[in-house]
Scaffold this active site. Structure first.
Site, short mmCIF file in Angstrom:
data_model
loop_
_atom_site.label_atom_id
_atom_site.label_comp_id
_atom_site.label_asym_id
_atom_site.label_seq_id
_atom_site.Cartn_x
_atom_site.Cartn_y
_atom_site.Cartn_z
N THR A 228 0.86 -2.02 -0.05
CA THR A 228 -0.03 -0.01 0.18
C THR A 228 0.62 1.07 -0.48
O THR A 228 1.86 1.12 0.50
CB THR A 228 -1.07 0.33 1.43
OG1 THR A 228 0.39 0.34 2.24
CG2 THR A 228 -1.89 -0.80 1.60
N ASP A 229 0.26 2.14 -0.50
CA ASP A 229 1.01 3.98 -0.01
C ASP A 229 0.84 4.03 1.34
O ASP A 229 -0.20 3.09 2.52
CB ASP A 229 0.66 4.37 -0.83
CG ASP A 229 1.87 6.17 -1.01
OD1 ASP A 229 2.36 5.82 -0.21
OD2 ASP A 229 1.04 6.97 -2.04
N TRP A 230 1.84 4.64 1.85
CA TRP A 230 2.11 5.24 3.40
C TRP A 230 0.77 4.95 3.53
O TRP A 230 0.30 6.57 3.86
CB TRP A 230 3.17 5.93 3.29
CG TRP A 230 4.47 5.16 4.11
CD1 TRP A 230 5.58 5.01 5.22
CD2 TRP A 230 5.22 3.73 2.95
NE1 TRP A 230 6.29 3.77 5.01
CE2 TRP A 230 6.12 3.70 3.84
CE3 TRP A 230 4.69 3.79 1.56
CZ2 TRP A 230 6.68 2.03 3.15
CZ3 TRP A 230 5.72 2.44 0.77
CH2 TRP A 230 6.85 2.26 2.05
N GLY A 232 -2.11 4.01 3.04
CA GLY A 232 -3.65 4.23 2.29
C GLY A 232 -4.43 2.78 2.50
O GLY A 232 -4.43 2.38 1.83
#
Ligand code: BGC
Length: 815
Positions: A228-230, A232
């Site tokens: 995941t994006d941080w 996210g």
């Protein structure tokens, strides 16, 4: 599964523990089974490994590393081999710093010139972006570690970036927003993909089974890891089902527990978890091999020189009236502009690199052979006006043969988390330029910006060199272009509209509430300007050289186009020849032409070369929404060879046999798309394209706020305290800007204003857990005291839980 036996030895808790970070940058280890942590670090144009305080906003320093030109710059080189070389250097530095996964490259499309992260992305064209990214990935991964292509997908605005729902039709999604990823996976073989923060057609990207399962895994056969994006991750279990192995950063075990519960209650089968664990283990084991050797020191000087080479190949010469460039030896040169003293060389946010050294124009100018008569800053970097600065700069310029003026966007304006407000450079720079023009007509502007800017001042300069954001060695690279030691060979990887209003997504950018509608469909960048006959300032693929190239002898075969290139000027140089393909049938709407290949050729004066650009599986395809697959239309196709997208030098036609798929559209229902004039499409027509109703794009202001609503929505909250908090945040932002603290003001936008409530928990590493967040939401929604009691109760529970965990660990240690 590759690690079946090892997985069989793990407890359910151990398996779940691998599915999220141990801390901000590292994955969980299981020492008893020999499973180590991996280190993930930004990226993309240098290593940002934080040894101490961690953040994803570019606040705390990282270990020094070479700052290469950003993706928007490298893209102008159109040189896949160069990108691969740069990747090799990045990979070497990552290994030297013990990094398993380098979080780059970023390959989102430059849909709109104002998107805040454009400087981190390659292009408005998916083919060019995909090819360059694939090269870079091959380079990085040649060292055994992993690249991480991001942000998958349709992440094209910073406004509400963690909550916005992108509404896009399937064909546009495939042809424009996914093709670069497809190439990066197919040809770059990336081992890691980062999902984007936003939603795609109603589902968060990491939970979106159409994107993650049907396309990424089933169609593209991707076997690597999705991170995941941080911060996210929304619904961890839904993410796992879609095949999202890793959530970052840590949630202090909170979401691992959700996975465990989902398995225990039969919501998901344990095999789903096992498959995710298997793929993650593969990434851990294959990348850690590369890090076994004791870390070698990198040769900093060699890497700095590489950064310079990349910059030199990427600089674009946009204007050269009266052959003012290269500057003749012995000319008296005045240097004006703040950026000549302190280079503008990279953007702000998570990509920020702490450079090993930084070239400055003023320091390099003598060694590059210029006779300078002085320097004046002329303007304040952050836009403050000063007539005195203009006057002294003019006094200097009066005495010069040539004035070099260093202008562009500042690093606070081009930052992650924040879209630009206008396409202009700041007014104080334009005023300076106008004043200089009154005293000296021989002006060469050197522009630094990671995306397109408006240039109402273009007639005031004779020469214009665009350095983009050219990294730590960019200042010297630019000087070498100005002096003629380097013949410029970069070409624009994006179009420069005359005015912002001309951009096809002008009416649909940014989405401000629930969603953003991509009503322009596939008509982004040159695909629009070209088809709708809208004049631009500089077209896609444009760039001048100090020499001239002639094109001749086109020959089209079934599998390639061949032609001759000749350097007819007086200087050795490189030309980027571009292949565009245009379908002559009008049954299915399409852009007039699309980039399908390119080559960069070096030629000495007078020399010729016959070059070939092969066709591939993307040359004639289009995505058919009826058959839900890629098809080829039986038709005549124009094969166009150009020096830019508007400077077509050779044309031929090839007849292709198609796949005979049924026609996907009813022409009469899509008039704007068939005419290409798709900048102001009605809702009804967009729904015809989409094939479904567009979801409500406005907030329901009467509904209580939930996990995925953003803090900015507190302005409509029922709770007075929440509305007050919003006013305070709003005021602080306004005040900080007013007193010139723009970067701190940006941080408010980036890390608070646009943050969904769930982020309060996801980004604090479990300091505020989800049950506590429930209490906060009660307070926000008007139940202040009840909410407060809930927060305190949950906090107590959490602390007791932590205490008993520590006692158990202690006891286990003593046994
Ligand atoms: C950015 C990513 C970055 C991550 C870690 C996020 O905010 O969107 O590009 O890799 O932070 O710093």
């Amino acid at each position: 599964m590759k690690y079946k036996e090892l997985i069989a030895k793990m407890t359910l808790e151990e398996k779940a523990s691998l599915m999220s970070g141990k801390d901000f940058w590292q994955t969980q280890d299981i020492k008893r089974l020999g499973i180590n942590s991996m280190f993930l670090a930004d990226g993309p144009h240098g290593i940002r490994k934080q040894a101490a305080a961690a953040d994803h906003l570019g606040l705390n320093a990282s270990i020094p590393a070479t700052c290469f030109p950003t993706a928007a710059t490298v893209a102008n080189s159109w040189n896949v081999e160069l990108g691969e070389k740069m990747g090799e250097y990045l990979g070497e530095e990552a290994v030297a710093q013990g990094v398993n996964v380098l979080l780059g490259p970023g390959i989102n499309m430059k849909r709109n010139p104002l998107a805040g992260r454009n400087f981190e992305y390659f292009s408005e064209d998916p083919y060019l972006a995909g090819k360059l990214a694939a090269g870079m990935i091959r380079g990085i991964q040649s060292h055994g570690i992993s690249a991480c292509v991001k942000h998958f997908a349709v992440n094209n605005q910073e406004e509400r970036r963690m909550a916005i729902d992108t509404i896009v039709d399937e064909r546009t999604l495939r042809e424009i927003y996914l093709t670069a990823f497809e190439i990066a996976i197919d040809e770059g073989k990336t081992k890691t993909v980062m999902s984007a923060y936003n939603m795609l057609n109603g589902a968060y990207t990491n939970e979106n089974t159409h994107l993650m399962r049907e396309i990424l895994r089933n169609e593209w056969k991707y076997e690597g890891v999705v991170v995941t994006d941080w911060g996210g991750s929304n619904d961890r279990v839904a993410g796992l089902i879609a095949g999202n192995e890793l959530e970052m950063p840590t949630t202090a075990g909170e979401t691992n527990e959700e996975i465990i519960q989902a398995i225990k209650t039969g919501k998901i089968k344990e095999e789903v978890l096992d498959e995710n664990v298997d793929r993650l283990l593969d990434l851990i084991f294959t990348t850690e091999e590369a890090l076994l050797e004791p870390h070698k020191e990198i040769d900093k000087e060699k890497h700095h020189r590489m950064a310079q080479t990349v910059a030199e190949e990427s600089i674009v010469l946009l204007k050269n009236e009266d052959k003012i460039l290269p500057i003749q030896k012995g000319k008296k040169v005045a240097i004006v502009g703040e950026f000549a003293k302190e280079a503008r060389y990279q953007g702000a946010g998570s990509s920020i690199v702490n450079p090993t050294k930084l070239d400055s124009t003023l320091e390099c100018v003598k060694e590059c052979g210029f006779e300078t008569i002085g320097f004046e800053a002329g303007f304040d970097r952050y836009g403050k006006k000063s007539q005195k600065s203009i006057d002294v700069a003019c006094a200097l310029a009066k005495r010069a043969d040539v004035v070099l003026i260093y202008i562009g966007l500042d690093e606070v304006t081009e930052a992650e988390g924040l879209d630009r407000q206008t396409m202009q450079i700041s007014e104080n720079q334009i005023e300076l330029l106008n004043a200089l023009y009154q005293v000296n007509k021989n002006i060469v502007a050197i522009l630094s910006a990671g995306a397109a800017v408006e240039m109402p001042w273009i007639n005031k300069v004779k020469g214009l060199v665009h350095g983009y954001l050219s990294g730590q060695a960019g200042a010297k690279a630019i000087l070498r272009v100005l002096s003629g030691d380097v013949n410029p060979s970069g070409k624009l990887a994006e179009s420069y509209p005359i005015r912002y209003e001309d951009t096809p997504s002008y009416y649909q950018f940014p989405g401000k509430e629930v969603s953003v509608e991509y009503r322009e469909g596939p008509y982004i960048g040159y695909r629009y300007y070209d088809t709708a006959n809208v004049d631009v300032l500089f077209p896609f693929g444009y760039g001048l050289s100090y020499t001239k190239f002639e094109y001749s002898d086109i020959q089209v075969a079934k599998d390639a186009v061949t032609f001759k290139l000749t350097n007819t000027g007086g200087m050795a140089g490189s030309e980027i020849a571009q292949l565009y393909v245009g379908c002559k049938s009008t049954n299915i709407f399409r852009p007039k032409k699309e980039l399908k290949g390119f080559t960069k050729v070096f030629l000495n004066p007078g020399a010729s070369k016959t070059v070939s650009i092969p066709f591939d599986n993307k040359t004639f395809r289009y995505f058919n929404v009826k058959t839900n697959s890629w098809e080829i239309e039986s038709a005549d196709y124009e094969i166009l060879i150009g020096s830019s997208s508007t400077d077509i030098r050779l044309v031929d036609v090839i007849a292709m046999e198609g796949t005979e798929a049924p026609l996907p559209y009813v022409k009469a229902k899509l008039p704007s798309y068939y005419s290409g004039k798709a900048n102001n499409v009605s809702l009804e027509e967009f729904e015809n394209l989409l094939g479904s109703k567009v979801p409500e794009s406005k907030w329901d202001r009467t509904k209580p706020l939930g996990y995925n609503d953003t803090i900015a929505q507190c302005q409509y909250a029922k709770g007075g305290a929440a509305r007050f908090a919003f006013k305070l945040i709003h005021f602080s932002h306004w005040f900080l800007r007013k007193i010139g603290k723009r970067s701190t003001a940006n941080l408010i936008m980036m890390s608070i204003y646009h943050m969904p409530f769930r982020g309060v928990s996801r980004m604090t590493g479990g300091v505020i857990n989800m049950p506590m967040l429930d209490g906060i939401l009660m307070m926000v929604n008007g139940q202040f005291l009840k909410g407060l009691r809930h927060v305190l109760k949950e906090r107590r529970k959490k602390m007791e839980g932590e205490k008993s965990k520590t006692t158990m660990v202690q006891a286990a240690k003593e046994m």
